[in-house]
Design an enzyme around this catalytic site. Sequence first.
Site, PDB file in Angstrom:
ATOM      1  N   ASP A  49       0.839  -1.199   0.000  1.00  0.00           N
ATOM      2  CA  ASP A  49       0.000   0.000   0.000  1.00  0.00           C
ATOM      3  C   ASP A  49       0.874   1.250   0.000  1.00  0.00           C
ATOM      4  OD1 ASP A  49      -2.964   1.033   0.766  1.00  0.00           O
ATOM      5  OD2 ASP A  49      -1.452   2.264   1.762  1.00  0.00           O
ATOM      6  N   TYR A  54       3.268   9.727  -0.625  1.00  0.00           N
ATOM      7  CA  TYR A  54       4.348   9.146   0.191  1.00  0.00           C
ATOM      8  C   TYR A  54       5.727   9.344  -0.462  1.00  0.00           C
ATOM      9  CZ  TYR A  54       0.434   6.569   2.377  1.00  0.00           C
ATOM     10  OH  TYR A  54      -0.747   6.213   2.975  1.00  0.00           O
ATOM     11  N   LYS A  79      -2.574   5.842  -4.331  1.00  0.00           N
ATOM     12  CA  LYS A  79      -3.658   6.787  -4.033  1.00  0.00           C
ATOM     13  C   LYS A  79      -3.417   8.127  -4.716  1.00  0.00           C
ATOM     14  CE  LYS A  79      -3.567   4.727   0.595  1.00  0.00           C
ATOM     15  NZ  LYS A  79      -2.140   4.594   0.918  1.00  0.00           N
ATOM     16  N   HIS A 112      -7.443   9.613  -1.953  1.00  0.00           N
ATOM     17  CA  HIS A 112      -6.794   9.580  -0.632  1.00  0.00           C
ATOM     18  C   HIS A 112      -7.664  10.192   0.481  1.00  0.00           C
ATOM     19  CE1 HIS A 112      -2.409   9.275   0.962  1.00  0.00           C
ATOM     20  NE2 HIS A 112      -3.250   9.055   1.935  1.00  0.00           N
ATOM     21  N   ILE A 233      -3.044  -3.172   6.852  1.00  0.00           N
ATOM     22  CA  ILE A 233      -1.791  -2.849   6.148  1.00  0.00           C
ATOM     23  C   ILE A 233      -0.764  -2.257   7.114  1.00  0.00           C
ATOM     24  CG2 ILE A 233      -2.713  -2.604   3.803  1.00  0.00           C
ATOM     25  CD1 ILE A 233      -3.188   0.394   4.415  1.00  0.00           C
ATOM     26  N   LYS A 235       2.607  -1.075   8.885  1.00  0.00           N
ATOM     27  CA  LYS A 235       3.889  -0.607   8.346  1.00  0.00           C
ATOM     28  C   LYS A 235       4.990  -0.877   9.353  1.00  0.00           C
ATOM     29  CE  LYS A 235       7.067   2.921   8.724  1.00  0.00           C
ATOM     30  NZ  LYS A 235       7.746   3.381   9.968  1.00  0.00           N
ATOM     31  N   SER A 236       6.149  -1.282   8.878  1.00  0.00           N
ATOM     32  CA  SER A 236       7.337  -1.321   9.730  1.00  0.00           C
ATOM     33  C   SER A 236       8.565  -1.267   8.837  1.00  0.00           C
ATOM     34  CB  SER A 236       7.372  -2.593  10.578  1.00  0.00           C
ATOM     35  OG  SER A 236       8.586  -2.624  11.315  1.00  0.00           O
ATOM     36  N   VAL A 237       9.605  -0.621   9.340  1.00  0.00           N
ATOM     37  CA  VAL A 237      10.888  -0.672   8.632  1.00  0.00           C
ATOM     38  C   VAL A 237      11.841  -1.636   9.338  1.00  0.00           C
ATOM     39  CG1 VAL A 237      10.699   1.672   7.694  1.00  0.00           C
ATOM     40  CG2 VAL A 237      11.779   1.338   9.940  1.00  0.00           C
ATOM     41  N   ARG A 241       9.998  -7.019  12.990  1.00  0.00           N
ATOM     42  CA  ARG A 241       8.575  -6.669  13.100  1.00  0.00           C
ATOM     43  C   ARG A 241       7.827  -6.988  11.809  1.00  0.00           C
ATOM     44  NH1 ARG A 241       9.152  -0.659  15.797  1.00  0.00           N
ATOM     45  NH2 ARG A 241       9.595  -1.347  17.933  1.00  0.00           N
TER      46      ARG A 241
HETATM   47  P1  NDP Z   1       0.774   1.449  11.901  1.00  0.00           P
HETATM   48  O1  NDP Z   1      -0.404   1.349  12.808  1.00  0.00           O
HETATM   49  O2  NDP Z   1       0.971   0.410  10.862  1.00  0.00           O
HETATM   50  O3  NDP Z   1       2.055   1.564  12.834  1.00  0.00           O
HETATM   51  C1  NDP Z   1       3.334   1.728  12.314  1.00  0.00           C
HETATM   52  C2  NDP Z   1       4.276   2.000  13.489  1.00  0.00           C
HETATM   53  O4  NDP Z   1       4.242   0.881  14.378  1.00  0.00           O
HETATM   54  C3  NDP Z   1       5.694   2.214  13.088  1.00  0.00           C
HETATM   55  O5  NDP Z   1       6.222   3.213  13.933  1.00  0.00           O
HETATM   56  C4  NDP Z   1       6.354   0.864  13.366  1.00  0.00           C
HETATM   57  O6  NDP Z   1       7.708   1.059  13.755  1.00  0.00           O
HETATM   58  C5  NDP Z   1       5.540   0.338  14.533  1.00  0.00           C
HETATM   59  N1  NDP Z   1       5.386  -1.119  14.489  1.00  0.00           N
HETATM   60  C6  NDP Z   1       5.028  -1.890  13.423  1.00  0.00           C
HETATM   61  N2  NDP Z   1       4.981  -3.185  13.753  1.00  0.00           N
HETATM   62  C7  NDP Z   1       5.300  -3.261  15.059  1.00  0.00           C
HETATM   63  C8  NDP Z   1       5.450  -4.339  15.956  1.00  0.00           C
HETATM   64  N3  NDP Z   1       5.245  -5.585  15.565  1.00  0.00           N
HETATM   65  N4  NDP Z   1       5.815  -4.059  17.238  1.00  0.00           N
HETATM   66  C9  NDP Z   1       6.029  -2.778  17.639  1.00  0.00           C
HETATM   67  N5  NDP Z   1       5.901  -1.719  16.822  1.00  0.00           N
HETATM   68  C10 NDP Z   1       5.554  -1.946  15.535  1.00  0.00           C
HETATM   69  O7  NDP Z   1       0.712   2.937  11.267  1.00  0.00           O
HETATM   70  P2  NDP Z   1       0.794   3.604   9.846  1.00  0.00           P
HETATM   71  O8  NDP Z   1       0.320   4.998  10.063  1.00  0.00           O
HETATM   72  O9  NDP Z   1       2.063   3.417   9.166  1.00  0.00           O
HETATM   73  O10 NDP Z   1      -0.354   2.849   8.992  1.00  0.00           O
HETATM   74  C11 NDP Z   1      -0.102   1.723   8.192  1.00  0.00           C
HETATM   75  C12 NDP Z   1      -0.294   2.043   6.719  1.00  0.00           C
HETATM   76  O11 NDP Z   1      -1.601   2.567   6.485  1.00  0.00           O
HETATM   77  C13 NDP Z   1       0.613   3.158   6.198  1.00  0.00           C
HETATM   78  O12 NDP Z   1       1.948   2.729   6.035  1.00  0.00           O
HETATM   79  C14 NDP Z   1      -0.103   3.521   4.928  1.00  0.00           C
HETATM   80  O13 NDP Z   1       0.167   2.569   3.921  1.00  0.00           O
HETATM   81  C15 NDP Z   1      -1.555   3.466   5.387  1.00  0.00           C
HETATM   82  N6  NDP Z   1      -2.061   4.784   5.809  1.00  0.00           N
HETATM   83  C16 NDP Z   1      -3.055   5.350   5.056  1.00  0.00           C
HETATM   84  C17 NDP Z   1      -3.577   6.565   5.392  1.00  0.00           C
HETATM   85  C18 NDP Z   1      -4.663   7.136   4.567  1.00  0.00           C
HETATM   86  O14 NDP Z   1      -4.988   8.319   4.736  1.00  0.00           O
HETATM   87  N7  NDP Z   1      -5.240   6.384   3.656  1.00  0.00           N
HETATM   88  C19 NDP Z   1      -3.092   7.340   6.549  1.00  0.00           C
HETATM   89  C20 NDP Z   1      -2.056   6.652   7.320  1.00  0.00           C
HETATM   90  C21 NDP Z   1      -1.584   5.423   6.943  1.00  0.00           C
HETATM   91  P3  NDP Z   1       8.980   0.766  12.795  1.00  0.00           P
HETATM   92  O15 NDP Z   1       8.598   1.133  11.377  1.00  0.00           O
HETATM   93  O16 NDP Z   1      10.010   1.669  13.370  1.00  0.00           O
HETATM   94  O17 NDP Z   1       9.294  -0.683  12.950  1.00  0.00           O
END
Ligand code: NDP
Length: 280
Positions: A49, A54, A79, A112, A233, A235-237, A241
């Site tokens: 996604d 982005y 989007k 979006h 969906i 996200k993690s880098v 995780r």
């Molecule tokens: P998430 O709820 O997916 O959380 C991501 C955060 O959680 C990051 O800081 C990550 O850290 C941390 N994390 C991930 N997995 C774990 C784990 N197993 N244990 C502990 N911490 C964890 O938030 P997002 O806002 O990124 O949402 C996910 C996706 O949704 C986005 O990437 C995007 O594709 C979409 N999105 C869409 C929007 C819209 O308007 N349509 C708005 C916002 C998001 P780290 O990366 O440091 O590991």
Amino acid sequence: MTHATAVPTVALHDGIEIPQLGFGVFLVPPEDTREVVEEALGAGYRHIDTAAAYGNERGVGEAIAASGLGREEVFVTTKLWNASQGFDSTLAAFEKSLGRLGMEYVDLYLIHWPVPSRDLYLETWGAFEQIHEEGRARTIGVSNFRIEDLERLEKEAHRRPSVNQIELHPRLQQRELRAWQAEREIATEAWSPLAKGGELLSDTTIGEIAARYGKTPAQVILRWHLQLGNVVIPKSVTPARIRDNIEIFDFELSDGDMQAIERLDSGERTGPDPAVFVEP
Ligand code: NDP
């Protein structure tokens, strides 16, 4: 069984199948995106996604091209950004997204944000319908739409969106919108499914459930989404995780645990309110 075959799909109203778990790349720096998406594909994710906003569509496309997977094996969402709403500007923005992805089609194209104050989403949706008819988006949907926005589309557009991607997690469960969408076979896709990895991951109820199943809090929350029928969906880098977040198909939360998580709803947003969000 590989991870890829273990991820179930959700059938959209137009017959397109979307993997229920995908990988989000919001805030993944453009220069790191190829590597991070390669990591996700290696872990078994087959749904990515991204968004024009982005700034990392290119890295997504490069990772998929380099993966050895066929284009049809990976479900790709992008989007349309707010500033590009309108008929002609949508067509032009879509071309640019395809160019950056290096693809001939996307699987899912989303508006979006509705940006109600600009009132352009009906016109924008007309361009989405054309893109869909041309076969350049296999399915089309929206993001951050409220019931009133969806009702306008229902009345005035030819095609119903197949998906609404909204902020959704245990603190913001969106019950009314989910039920409304379920009645119309509009799939609910949860963004920030982990509430951005913040305080929710230290919640004592979630922690207690996680300990009982031998899972992490994030895995319990993602499993809760799956059992509600949401597409998720996370996200993690972080490679560990990324792998953990797909290890959610080998356990099932009891009804009692689902209900305990239901009680955590506080209506708290981590992101903007779609009624007023206008950032160009
Ligand atoms: P998430 O709820 O997916 O959380 C991501 C955060 O959680 C990051 O800081 C990550 O850290 C941390 N994390 C991930 N997995 C774990 C784990 N197993 N244990 C502990 N911490 C964890 O938030 P997002 O806002 O990124 O949402 C996910 C996706 O949704 C986005 O990437 C995007 O594709 C979409 N999105 C869409 C929007 C819209 O308007 N349509 C708005 C916002 C998001 P780290 O990366 O440091 O590991």
